[in-house]
Design a protein around this motif. Structure first.
Motif, mmCIF file in Angstrom:
data_model
loop_
_atom_site.group_PDB
_atom_site.id
_atom_site.type_symbol
_atom_site.label_atom_id
_atom_site.label_comp_id
_atom_site.label_asym_id
_atom_site.label_seq_id
_atom_site.Cartn_x
_atom_site.Cartn_y
_atom_site.Cartn_z
ATOM 1 N N ALA A 46 0.804 -1.225 0.000
ATOM 2 C CA ALA A 46 0.000 0.000 0.000
ATOM 3 C C ALA A 46 0.841 1.282 0.000
ATOM 4 O O ALA A 46 0.321 2.351 0.277
ATOM 5 C CB ALA A 46 -0.999 0.014 1.154
ATOM 6 N N GLN A 70 -5.629 -4.479 1.211
ATOM 7 C CA GLN A 70 -4.424 -3.657 1.358
ATOM 8 C C GLN A 70 -4.802 -2.219 1.717
ATOM 9 O O GLN A 70 -4.119 -1.579 2.509
ATOM 10 C CB GLN A 70 -3.619 -3.641 0.062
ATOM 11 C CG GLN A 70 -2.328 -4.433 0.031
ATOM 12 C CD GLN A 70 -1.651 -4.659 1.344
ATOM 13 O OE1 GLN A 70 -1.179 -3.721 1.991
ATOM 14 N NE2 GLN A 70 -1.570 -5.900 1.772
ATOM 15 N N LEU A 71 -5.896 -1.725 1.138
ATOM 16 C CA LEU A 71 -6.320 -0.355 1.443
ATOM 17 C C LEU A 71 -6.684 -0.215 2.922
ATOM 18 O O LEU A 71 -6.651 0.882 3.475
ATOM 19 C CB LEU A 71 -7.497 0.047 0.555
ATOM 20 C CG LEU A 71 -7.119 0.453 -0.886
ATOM 21 C CD1 LEU A 71 -8.356 0.544 -1.767
ATOM 22 C CD2 LEU A 71 -6.372 1.780 -0.903
ATOM 23 N N ASP A 72 -7.020 -1.333 3.557
ATOM 24 C CA ASP A 72 -7.305 -1.305 4.998
ATOM 25 C C ASP A 72 -6.097 -0.845 5.812
ATOM 26 O O ASP A 72 -6.226 -0.517 6.981
ATOM 27 C CB ASP A 72 -7.709 -2.705 5.492
ATOM 28 C CG ASP A 72 -9.135 -3.057 5.106
ATOM 29 O OD1 ASP A 72 -9.850 -2.171 4.595
ATOM 30 O OD2 ASP A 72 -9.523 -4.223 5.303
ATOM 31 N N THR A 73 -4.898 -0.878 5.218
ATOM 32 C CA THR A 73 -3.698 -0.559 6.002
ATOM 33 C C THR A 73 -3.250 0.894 5.843
ATOM 34 O O THR A 73 -2.145 1.245 6.240
ATOM 35 C CB THR A 73 -2.524 -1.486 5.619
ATOM 36 O OG1 THR A 73 -2.095 -1.163 4.286
ATOM 37 C CG2 THR A 73 -2.926 -2.945 5.656
ATOM 38 N N VAL A 74 -4.072 1.715 5.201
ATOM 39 C CA VAL A 74 -3.736 3.150 5.085
ATOM 40 C C VAL A 74 -4.966 3.977 5.426
ATOM 41 O O VAL A 74 -6.067 3.449 5.559
ATOM 42 C CB VAL A 74 -3.231 3.504 3.660
ATOM 43 C CG1 VAL A 74 -1.832 2.973 3.444
ATOM 44 C CG2 VAL A 74 -4.181 2.990 2.585
#
Ligand SMILES: Cc1cc2nc3c(=O)[nH]c(=O)nc-3n(C[C@H](O)[C@H](O)[C@H](O)COP(=O)(O)OP(=O)(O)OC[C@H]3O[C@@H](n4cnc5c(N)ncnc54)[C@H](O)[C@@H]3O)c2cc1C
Ligand code: FES
Lengths: 104, 347
Positions: A46, A70-74
């Motif tokens: 990400a 992956q977007l969950d990590t930003v």
């Protein structure tokens, strides 16, 4: 041939020549703008997070479940995408994105 | 009685390249200790893509990230390397001379000290550390109102806790801290959670019974006179904002790689990479080597196979520091009985 427009974290807009079949992350990195792309486009880091201009959102393939994970990590906005998951084609001539901020 | 661990070589980083260096050093009778901040070995392969296939490891048409790590561990087993996991190498100090190098290496967590004749830096993209979300002023609350890991649960008793994230860490701590927190709120960007199904179910039932809150959105600002946290402003997808009062916030956004303390060790650096020569992969400090993703030289490719090659060549020079009086004989593992004895496979 075509171009993409990338606004960097200082707010400056750059017009970059695009290459068909390349990931948008690769185009941005190749032109030397500060995008990390740590995992090389494998959807595992990400660090290629961008905000896509509203008018372009519908023209992109929707994110896969892997990209959503992956977007969950930003820290996202509704127009967040991972630029390594956008493959550039001539239909995306003029694509407008902004580099997302990174934490320290 | 010594207060430090004495060994031939300390390897910083237990990624694939650090692991294979153990093998190349072992064949030359060189003993080593490996240190990694992660709780497990394998670096990027194990942390970022354990299930993904790799197709360019010579001799393996296909192997997964974790599969490669498991095989490397089996391959170096005969040399009994010692691992120090969950430890960050904080300092590296030269205490010898260029002709007879000697180093002191210290880790942060347990403050373990090592003394050795050579150091191999196999730190990859840097040390894995929790990702810090880009929220204005977040640093001023770190350690008082913002924590990226839970060390002691008791710290959160009777506190209003805001957990941010949707993966296993966020969900595990949600169900673990809910019983002791004064009020627990979970915040995630969407109504889908990438965590063990039974934990997600537990969280959902706590929300249904009114014993905790769940909000969808992102933190846009923190409130309170730093370092005292009082609340967070949450921005929802529809643009509306919501204020959540909290004494602590725990963001769980996964891990990222940071160069970390390596920058302070007196080594030449080029864009966060350590320049080396391509004969011995030694840095500007004699006795300190850098192999794998952390190094740079003309033509460098960040591939696992390059890191393996670099480790083999570095080991040759390390041998001269560890055994200055011994001449090194080039041998094949297929035909040398002495190498086979070391590997425990001699007939
Ligand atoms: C998704 C993805 C796919 C990939 N696919 C391939 C592929 O197909 N083929 C290929 O050849 N390569 C591939 N790579 C690249 C490959 O994973 C790297 O080249 C390789 O992991 C580098 O190994 P390394 O041992 O040098 O470093 P790393 O694997 O980065 O390991 C370094 C370790 O050092 C630790 N460390 C660093 N500093 C410190 C410190 N101060 N104290 C304690 N510990 C520290 C870190 O925590 C880490 O565990 C891929 C990478 C990714 C992310
Ligand atoms: S480059 Fe890693 S997720 Fe896009």
């Amino acid at each position: 041939m075509g171009v993409i427009h990338v606004t960097d974290r200082a707010g400056q807009r750059h017009t970059l020549e695009a290459i068909e079949g390349w990931r948008v992350m690769e185009i941005i990195r190749d032109w030397g703008l500060p995008i990390e792309g740590l995992c090389g486009g494998a959807c595992e880091c990400a660090t290629c997070h961008v905000f896509v201009d509203e008018q372009w959102l519908d023209k992109l393939y929707p994110p896969t479940e892997e990209e959503e994970d992956q977007l969950d990590t930003v820290v996202t906005k509704p127009n967040s995408r991972l630029s390594c998951q956008i493959i550039w084609t001539p239909e995306l001539d003029g694509l407008e994105v902004t580099l997302a901020p990174t934490g320290n | 009685m010594t207060d430090h661990i004495e060994t031939d070589v300390v390897i910083i980083g237990a990624g694939p390249v650090g692991l294979f260096a153990v093998f190349e050093l072992g064949l030359l009778d060189i003993k080593c200790h490996l240190i990694d901040i992660l709780p497990k070995v394998g670096g990027q392969c194990a942390e970022l893509y354990p299930e993904k296939p790799i197709y360019d490891i010579p001799g393996f048409p296909m192997v997964t990230g974790q599969g490669l790590v498991d095989n490397l561990m089996a391959q170096i087993e005969p040399f009994h390397p010692t691992f120090h996991l969950n430890e960050m190498v904080e300092s590296l100090e030269s205490i010898g001379t260029p002709e007879a190098p000697r180093f002191r290496v210290k880790t942060s967590e347990n403050g373990t000290t090592f003394e050795c004749k050579a150091v191999i830096i196999a730190a990859g993209g840097g040390s894995f550390q929790p990702k810090k979300p880009p929220i204005d002023g977040i640093e001023s609350y770190e350690g008082t109102g913002v924590y990226y890991a839970v060390r002691k649960m008791e710290m959160f008793r009777n506190k209003r806790v805001l957990i941010v994230g949707g993966g296993d860490s966020a969900l595990d701590w949600t169900v673990n801290l809910q019983p002791i927190a004064k009020r627990l709120t979970l915040l995630h960007r969407r109504d889908a959670f990438r965590a063990a199904p039974h934990t997600v179910e537990k969280m959902r039932s706590l929300v249904a019974s009114g014993d905790m809150d769940l909000h969808l959105g992102q933190v846009s600002a923190l409130k309170g006179d730093a370092p005292v946290l009082e609340g967070a402003v949450i921005r929802k997808d529809d643009g509306s904002e919501l204020r959540v009062d909290c004494d602590v916030m725990l963001p769980f956004f996964g891990l990222t790689m940071k160069l970390g303390p390596i920058a302070d060790w007196g080594l030449n650096l080029h864009e966060n990479l350590v320049p080396v020569d391509t004969e011995k992969f030694e840095t500007n400090v004699p006795g300190i080597f850098a192999i794998g993703d952390i190094n740079t030289y003309p033509g460098k490719l960040k591939l696992i196979l390059s890191g393996f090659h670099e480790g083999a060549l570095a080991a040759q020079k390390v041998h001269r520091y560890v055994y200055p009086e011994k001449k090194l004989l080039f041998q094949y593992t297929t035909s040398s009985t002495s190498l086979q004895k070391k590997l425990g496979v001699a007939a």
